[in-house]
Enzyme design. Structure first.
Site, PDB file in Angstrom:
ATOM      1  N   GLN A  75     -60.663  61.870  38.401  1.00  0.00           N
ATOM      2  CA  GLN A  75     -59.304  62.124  37.908  1.00  0.00           C
ATOM      3  C   GLN A  75     -58.793  60.948  37.058  1.00  0.00           C
ATOM      4  O   GLN A  75     -57.621  60.581  37.125  1.00  0.00           O
ATOM      5  CB  GLN A  75     -58.352  62.414  39.070  1.00  0.00           C
ATOM      6  N   SER A  76     -59.671  60.361  36.256  1.00  0.00           N
ATOM      7  CA  SER A  76     -59.274  59.208  35.444  1.00  0.00           C
ATOM      8  C   SER A  76     -58.280  59.588  34.342  1.00  0.00           C
ATOM      9  O   SER A  76     -58.562  60.464  33.517  1.00  0.00           O
ATOM     10  CB  SER A  76     -60.528  58.591  34.806  1.00  0.00           C
ATOM     11  N   ASN A  77     -57.141  58.912  34.325  1.00  0.00           N
ATOM     12  CA  ASN A  77     -56.182  59.088  33.231  1.00  0.00           C
ATOM     13  C   ASN A  77     -56.690  58.441  31.951  1.00  0.00           C
ATOM     14  O   ASN A  77     -56.413  58.902  30.851  1.00  0.00           O
ATOM     15  CB  ASN A  77     -54.833  58.447  33.591  1.00  0.00           C
ATOM     16  N   ALA A  79     -59.867  58.238  31.028  1.00  0.00           N
ATOM     17  CA  ALA A  79     -60.862  59.135  30.424  1.00  0.00           C
ATOM     18  C   ALA A  79     -60.150  60.226  29.624  1.00  0.00           C
ATOM     19  O   ALA A  79     -60.524  60.544  28.488  1.00  0.00           O
ATOM     20  CB  ALA A  79     -61.746  59.748  31.509  1.00  0.00           C
TER      21      ALA A  79
END
Ligand SMILES: *Cc1c(COP(=O)(O)O)cnc(C)c1O
Length: 334
Positions: A75-77, A79
């Site tokens: 859930q990387s912001n 990325a």
């Protein structure tokens, strides 16, 4: 500091608003709480990586890259904001996503930021937790280079001296806004992870001698390691900006008491902060970063860490897209 000396793509919505949070201030009985809305930077639901990517992606363009790669948690912001920039610039984007939380919830693995990565046309591959993600990324980048791609690799969180320029610039922006409206800022508080945000802020604040203490609320590493990461990056950022030596070790302060069980696992205090900001101020926090940062802010206020007559700015670093990956932790409708 003269940011125009560095390549930059002006794609963020700047300056972001600086707003007073009356209802939260009242609920906690002071100090006066303000918020710097870096959740409103404009790129695909916004967030703090956008300021860093203005400088990083400008380097990618200067190097004539046709593909950008980065890595992060599922859930990387970071990325997602990288995928958005790549779409805007017509570059391919490939992501390495680490299953740091071990979650198999379909909302975690497919919704929220992952949904947006895919909508922006990015491809991704998964990694189990505990690997050296930087080394993994270099290996995959080499494979693409072997197939003729000109790959620009961005470190996790966009945290290197180039990315940190975005937050040195944010320090300048914030102090200018405060000066325009006669607001004297006593403290600046925000969530700290891969260190670029805090390193940039501290460097910028010291370089203009604004005298505002910065407090990073940790989301992963223990205090000593977090402060060291931020400090090392501050030194490199100051050097890049031509103001070597402005940052001292004691300027870098992190409080890591609000991590809970670990990275990406919301604690009860995280969920309370999300609830309070949503109900009192109609502001969306996230379960991984800004929720923990705000939990630290709220708890430190309750413990009397700030004087009641002080003015505290909370830097909202974004991340609300991740809420849709964490529905099991959040209140059920009804
Ligand atoms: C990445 C991120 C942070 C932490 O910023 P760093 O520069 O990595 O320390 C804080 N909040 C959100 C929402 C983020 O995505």
């Amino acid at each position: 500091m003269h940011f125009s000396r560095f390549p930059r793509l002006h794609l963020a919505h700047l300056p972001t608003p600086l707003e007073k949070l009356d209802r939260l201030t009242e609920a906690l009985g002071g100090p006066e709480i303000w918020i710097k809305r870096d959740d409103c930077t404009g790129m695909s639901t916004g967030g703090n990586k956008t300021r860093k990517l203005e400088f990083l992606m400008a380097e990618a363009v200067a190097e004539k890259a046709d593909m950008v790669m980065t890595q992060g948690a599922i859930q990387s912001n970071h990325a997602r904001q990288t995928a958005a920039f790549a779409a805007k610039l017509g570059m391919a984007c490939h992501l390495l996503l680490e299953n740091r939380t071990g979650s198999t919830d379909p909302n975690y693995t497919q919704n929220g930021n992952v949904l947006l990565d895919t909508l922006h046309g990015a491809t991704h591959e998964l990694r189990e937790s505990g690997l050296d993600m930087h080394a993994e990324m270099e290996t995959v980048a080499e494979q693409y280079r072997g197939r003729g791609k000109n790959v620009y690799v961005i470190p996790g969180g966009g945290s290197n001296p180039t990315g940190a320029l975005g937050y040195a610039n944010c320090a300048l922006e914030l102090v200018n806004q405060a000066n325009e409206r006669g607001l004297k800022i006593d403290h600046l508080v925000h969530a700290t992870g891969s260190a670029g945000t805090q390193a940039g802020l501290v460097t910028g604040i010291k370089a203009i001698n604004a005298g505002i203490p910065v407090l990073g609320i940790g989301v992963r590493a223990p205090k000593e390691a977090q402060e060291n990461n931020v400090y090392q990056l501050s030194l490199a950022t100051a050097k890049k900006l031509g103001c070597d030596g402005v940052v001292k070790r004691e300027d870098v302060v992190a409080n890591t008491d609000y991590v809970g069980e670990g990275y990406g696992l919301p604690a009860a205090s995280t969920l309370e902060a999300i609830d309070m900001f949503a109900k009192l101020e109609a502001i969306l926090l996230d379960p991984v970063y800004s929720g923990k940062g705000a939990a630290g802010l709220i708890d430190l206020i309750r413990k009397g860490h700030f004087r009641k007559d002080e003015k505290v700015v909370f830097l909202h670093t974004g991340g609300s897209a991740a809420l849709f990956g964490y529905t099991t932790d959040l209140p059920k409708p009804g």
